[in-house]
Design a protein around this motif. Structure first.
Motif, PDB file in Angstrom:
ATOM      1  N   GLU A  36      -5.262   6.895 -25.888  1.00 39.16           N
ATOM      2  CA  GLU A  36      -5.212   5.816 -26.891  1.00 39.16           C
ATOM      3  C   GLU A  36      -5.381   6.374 -28.301  1.00 39.16           C
ATOM      4  O   GLU A  36      -6.196   5.844 -29.070  1.00 39.16           O
ATOM      5  CB  GLU A  36      -6.324   4.792 -26.625  1.00 39.16           C
ATOM      6  CG  GLU A  36      -6.246   4.167 -25.254  1.00 39.16           C
ATOM      7  CD  GLU A  36      -5.735   2.731 -25.281  1.00 39.16           C
ATOM      8  OE1 GLU A  36      -5.257   2.282 -26.342  1.00 39.16           O
ATOM      9  OE2 GLU A  36      -5.793   2.096 -24.240  1.00 39.16           O
ATOM     10  N   GLY A  93      -4.972   3.803 -31.063  1.00 36.71           N
ATOM     11  CA  GLY A  93      -5.473   2.485 -30.692  1.00 36.71           C
ATOM     12  C   GLY A  93      -6.270   1.806 -31.785  1.00 36.71           C
ATOM     13  O   GLY A  93      -6.343   0.586 -31.834  1.00 36.71           O
ATOM     14  N   THR A  97      -2.243   4.623 -22.704  1.00 31.27           N
ATOM     15  CA  THR A  97      -2.248   3.443 -23.572  1.00 31.27           C
ATOM     16  C   THR A  97      -2.364   2.201 -22.689  1.00 31.27           C
ATOM     17  O   THR A  97      -2.031   2.247 -21.508  1.00 31.27           O
ATOM     18  CB  THR A  97      -0.973   3.378 -24.444  1.00 31.27           C
ATOM     19  OG1 THR A  97      -0.988   2.172 -25.197  1.00 31.27           O
ATOM     20  CG2 THR A  97       0.298   3.422 -23.617  1.00 31.27           C
ATOM     21  N   GLU A 120       3.990   0.456 -26.760  1.00 36.95           N
ATOM     22  CA  GLU A 120       3.764   1.862 -27.116  1.00 36.95           C
ATOM     23  C   GLU A 120       4.253   2.781 -25.990  1.00 36.95           C
ATOM     24  O   GLU A 120       4.900   3.801 -26.236  1.00 36.95           O
ATOM     25  CB  GLU A 120       2.276   2.090 -27.382  1.00 36.95           C
ATOM     26  CG  GLU A 120       1.949   3.519 -27.775  1.00 36.95           C
ATOM     27  CD  GLU A 120       0.571   3.624 -28.402  1.00 36.95           C
ATOM     28  OE1 GLU A 120       0.501   3.641 -29.639  1.00 36.95           O
ATOM     29  OE2 GLU A 120      -0.432   3.691 -27.665  1.00 36.95           O
TER      30      GLU A 120
END
Ligand SMILES: Nc1ncnc2c1ncn2[C@@H]1O[C@H](COP(=O)(O)OP(=O)(O)OP(=O)(O)O)[C@@H](O)[C@H]1O
Length: 396
Positions: A162, A165, A194, A199
């Motif tokens: 991530e 993120g 993710t 994404e």
């Protein structure tokens, strides 16, 4: 390059985080691991750099069973980027990035020179940002430093958990695009965790969709979206997966129609003859230098009957402007968006300076079907002959 063979992780309290996992990440490939919270993505990743030890099976990196490797030496070969970047707050950006080369035994000056190169590579000017401290950077800039630092030892493998993120959607998309650009030159072998399907689709060469501790489907984005293997995957990728496929399917030369092409300075009469010979209702018009100019209907070139076209007119007199175009390989989503923006039923496609043909909505549809059937042989779906719809494929 990274190979999981029947890997299981059962925690002491009995939780099975990863259950009999077998798959391989090829050299230079980027696989995104996507799935809901708690499905075992992070556990999978941390087993690769031995932050977590599996309770069953084995993991090979570059053919070597990592259980036998020295963890410190292993981690030097594996870059690691996480959401909370973990920069040293008391060190400058340049020194943070230079930490690994320095640890690897590079003299300080050389390590700093390498760090400056890496900052440049991730889009941070070292003369502007190099002397700042982490708390003087935006979230997106800190993530970039995290990526630069992970690349510092030039590891063949990158684990990214991530990494984008914590930033807002706009910065996030920007970082994703920059990372894709970087990856197209560096060709690292990447595992990217993710929980965001958008994404995963944008970045992955392949996507592994996780259910509880297991991979439900591992395939290209186009196939996962176009032919989800299970109801779980279909639900996870979302009801709008048809639209998402537009983003991952490129325009190819075989998708194009090839109406006749005339130049803007061609005599109108000669252009009319070309169209009549080809039986085409319209032609693409290019400028004298071959750049996109627009289109011209056959009826305009021949005149309406009562008012024949003047003999000395050129195509320019009758042409309509439509100078939007796309490069070959652009995503279909961009094609559709450009068509809508220009209120047009086609869009010219170019390979460098060369006009190749035009993409129409009907061809866009067959390109989407092609992408799915090419990847998931055996998927069959009913033909809908869009080109029998009156007017489809002609300019609006
Ligand atoms: N040390 C631990 N002891 C017991 N259970 C654990 C431990 N670490 C993780 N788990 C459990 O293992 C499962 C998988 O966790 P993991 O962190 O791999 O999930 P994840 O898919 O990365 O989730 P997220 O997207 O929320 O980070 C979860 O049910 C979690 O509660």
């Amino acid at each position: 390059m990274i190979r999981f063979e029947h890997v299981t992780k059962r925690y002491a309290d009995g939780t099975t985080a990863v259950d009999d996992l077998s798959f391989e990440v090829a050299e230079g490939e980027l696989i995104t691991l996507v799935g809901p919270s708690g499905c075992g993505k992070t556990t999978t990743m941390k087993m690769v750099n031995r932050l977590i030890e599996p309770t069953g099976g084995r993991i090979l990196v570059d053919g070597e069973d990592i259980a036998a490797a020295d963890p410190v030496e292993l981690r030097r070969r594996i870059g690691y980027v996480i959401q909370q970047v973990g920069l040293f707050p008391h060190k400058t950006v340049l020194d943070n990035t230079a930490t690994v080369p320095h640890l690897l035994g590079h003299p300080r000056k050389k390590a700093r020179a390498r760090a400056a190169e890496l900052l440049d590579l991730v889009g941070l000017d070292p003369s502007v940002y190099g002397d700042r401290y982490p708390d003087q950077l935006s979230g997106g800039q800190r993530q970039r430093v995290g990526v630069a630092r992970a690349l510092a030892a030039d590891p063949p493998v990158l684990l990214m958990d991530e990494p984008f993120g914590a930033v807002d959607p706009v910065v996030r998309e920007h970082l994703q695009n920059e990372f894709l650009r970087l990856q197209s030159t560096l060709h690292k072998t990447v595992l990217f965790v993710t929980h965001d399907i958008e994404e995963a689709v944008r970045l992955g060469d392949r996507i592994a969709v996780y259910g509880a501790g297991r991979i439900e489907q591992l395939d290209t984005p186009a196939t996962v979206l176009g032919a989800p293997a299970t109801p779980y995957t279909a639900e996870f990728v979302g009801a709008d997966r048809g639209l998402k496929r537009l983003s991952v399917t490129p325009v190819e030369a075989a998708d194009l129609e090839e109406p006749p092409v005339v130049r803007v300075d061609d005599p109108a009469g000669r252009a009319a003859d070309r169209l009549a010979a080809a039986g085409a209702p319209w032609a693409v018009v290019l400028g004298a230098d071959g750049s996109p100019y627009g289109w011209v209907p056959a009826t305009a070139l021949t005149g309406t009957g009562e008012e024949p076209a003047p003999q000395d007119a050129t195509v320019r007199t009758h042409a309509r402007r439509m100078d939007a175009w796309l490069p070959l390989g652009a995503p279909l989503r961009q094609a559709l968006s450009t068509m809508l923006q220009h209120d047009a039923g086609w869009i010219a496609v170019r390979d460098g300076d060369r006009h190749l043909g035009v993409l129409t909505p009907a061809r866009l549809h067959s390109a989407l079907r092609r992408a799915t059937t090419a990847d998931a042989s055996g998927t069959s779906r009913g033909e809908i002959a869009l080109d029998t719809v009156p007017g489809a494929g002609a300019p609006l």
